[in-house]
Design an enzyme around this catalytic site. Structure first.
Site, short mmCIF file in Angstrom:
data_model
loop_
_atom_site.label_atom_id
_atom_site.label_comp_id
_atom_site.label_asym_id
_atom_site.label_seq_id
_atom_site.Cartn_x
_atom_site.Cartn_y
_atom_site.Cartn_z
N THR A 296 18.52 32.40 34.92
CA THR A 296 19.49 32.17 36.08
C THR A 296 18.80 31.29 37.08
O THR A 296 17.83 31.67 37.56
CB THR A 296 20.29 33.58 36.59
OG1 THR A 296 18.99 34.28 37.05
CG2 THR A 296 20.85 34.30 35.71
N SER B 86 18.78 31.50 40.95
CA SER B 86 19.04 32.52 41.88
C SER B 86 20.20 32.13 42.85
O SER B 86 20.36 30.72 43.09
CB SER B 86 17.89 32.90 42.72
OG SER B 86 16.94 33.32 41.80
N1 SAH Z 1 13.64 30.26 40.56
C1 SAH Z 1 14.30 30.37 39.19
C2 SAH Z 1 14.46 31.53 38.71
C3 SAH Z 1 14.72 31.30 37.19
S1 SAH Z 1 15.13 32.74 36.43
C4 SAH Z 1 15.74 29.35 39.60
O1 SAH Z 1 16.33 29.75 40.80
O2 SAH Z 1 16.06 28.57 39.11
C5 SAH Z 1 13.58 33.49 36.20
C6 SAH Z 1 12.61 32.59 35.13
O3 SAH Z 1 11.25 33.17 35.05
C7 SAH Z 1 13.17 32.18 33.87
O4 SAH Z 1 13.35 30.93 33.94
C8 SAH Z 1 12.27 32.82 33.05
O5 SAH Z 1 12.05 31.97 31.70
C9 SAH Z 1 10.84 32.84 33.81
N2 SAH Z 1 9.90 33.62 33.31
C10 SAH Z 1 9.93 35.12 33.00
N3 SAH Z 1 8.88 35.52 32.57
C11 SAH Z 1 7.90 34.72 32.82
C12 SAH Z 1 6.50 34.60 32.72
N4 SAH Z 1 5.81 35.72 31.99
N5 SAH Z 1 5.87 33.43 32.86
C13 SAH Z 1 6.42 32.44 33.41
N6 SAH Z 1 8.09 32.22 33.55
C14 SAH Z 1 8.62 33.33 33.35
#
Ligand code: SAH
Length: 223
Positions: free
Chosen positions: A58, A60
């Site tokens: 998502t 945020s």
């Molecule tokens: N800051 C972003 C948040 C996206 S949601 C925004 O506002 O668009 C969280 C993100 O973390 C997802 O895209 C997911 O793929 C990523 N994520 C989850 N676990 C991860 C990991 N171990 N390493 C890198 N990215 C990760």
């Protein structure tokens, strides 16, 4: 209340966030005014709510992006190095890059390749984003964010956009002294933001902040 900050335009959204006290610092407001969320959120970009962007990720809510910038701001000076883990849509990566230019560098770490490409493509939609991508102000990489990105460490500020199961020591190790890490942590089925400060003498403090709801920081999906 989230809906009260929504607006019909990017400017209206940011002005409403400021009016409601969710953006307090002028530099944060200016940076968020400078990045159009419509380039990053696939629908309803000016609503103050999270939106699905595919791949179980998502973007945020704007008030959470504002809270992260407000907290990290003392460390976001021109020329600063920043790590944005779980960069997803790329929105916050771009706002952080606006806050550390000129001369700053933000590395967006994402473990899903199509999201690395989405962040890159979204950032390239605006002239400012394109310029940052071309001059090294923003770089997106595919990696497991739990290990940070040692190649460009140490960082003045680290943001984690997904809820971690604990304090990953690699991230604390990659902080500058002084430096600040802003991350959601999952404990007992609840999530809270923690602000982790490394002082000039290297001592580390952990401060528990607001309750939140983020997608988990996990292993990359195999399906
Ligand atoms: N800051 C972003 C948040 C996206 S949601 C925004 O506002 O668009 C969280 C993100 O973390 C997802 O895209 C997911 O793929 C990523 N994520 C989850 N676990 C991860 C990991 N171990 N390493 C890198 N990215 C990760």
């Amino acid at each position: 209340m989230a809906w009260r900050s929504s607006g019909a335009t990017n400017e209206a959204l940011i002005e409403n966030l400021a009016r409601n006290g969710l953006i307090k610092q002028e530099r944060v407001k200016k940076a968020m005014l400078g990045v159009d969320r419509a380039h990053y959120a696939p629908y309803a970009p000016y609503e103050d709510s999270p939106q699905a962007i595919g791949h179980r990720a998502t973007i945020s809510a704007p008030h959470m992006h504002a809270a992260a910038c407000e907290s990290l701001l003392p460390y976001l000076h021109p020329g600063a190095r920043v790590l944005d883990i779980g960069s997803g849509s790329g929105y916050l990566t771009h706002v952080l890059a606006e806050l550390v230019k000129p001369g700053g560098k933000v590395v967006g770490v994402e473990h899903i390749q199509p999201l690395v490409e989405m962040g890159t493509g979204n950032t390239r939609k605006s002239a400012e984003g394109l310029d940052l991508m071309d001059n090294g102000g923003i770089r997106y990489v595919k990696a497991d964010g739990r290990l940070g990105w040692p190649q460009d460490a140490p960082y003045d500020a680290i943001h984690v956009g997904a809820a971690a199961a604990g304090f990953h020591q690699a991230l604390i190790d990659q902080l500058k002294a002084p430096g600040r890490l802003f991350m959601p942590i999952e404990e007992d089925h609840m999530q809270h933001i923690y602000v982790i400060d490394k002082k000039e003498d290297g001592t580390v403090t952990k401060t528990k902040d607001m309750g939140v709801r983020y997608v988990p920081l996990t292993d990359a999906p195999t399906d």
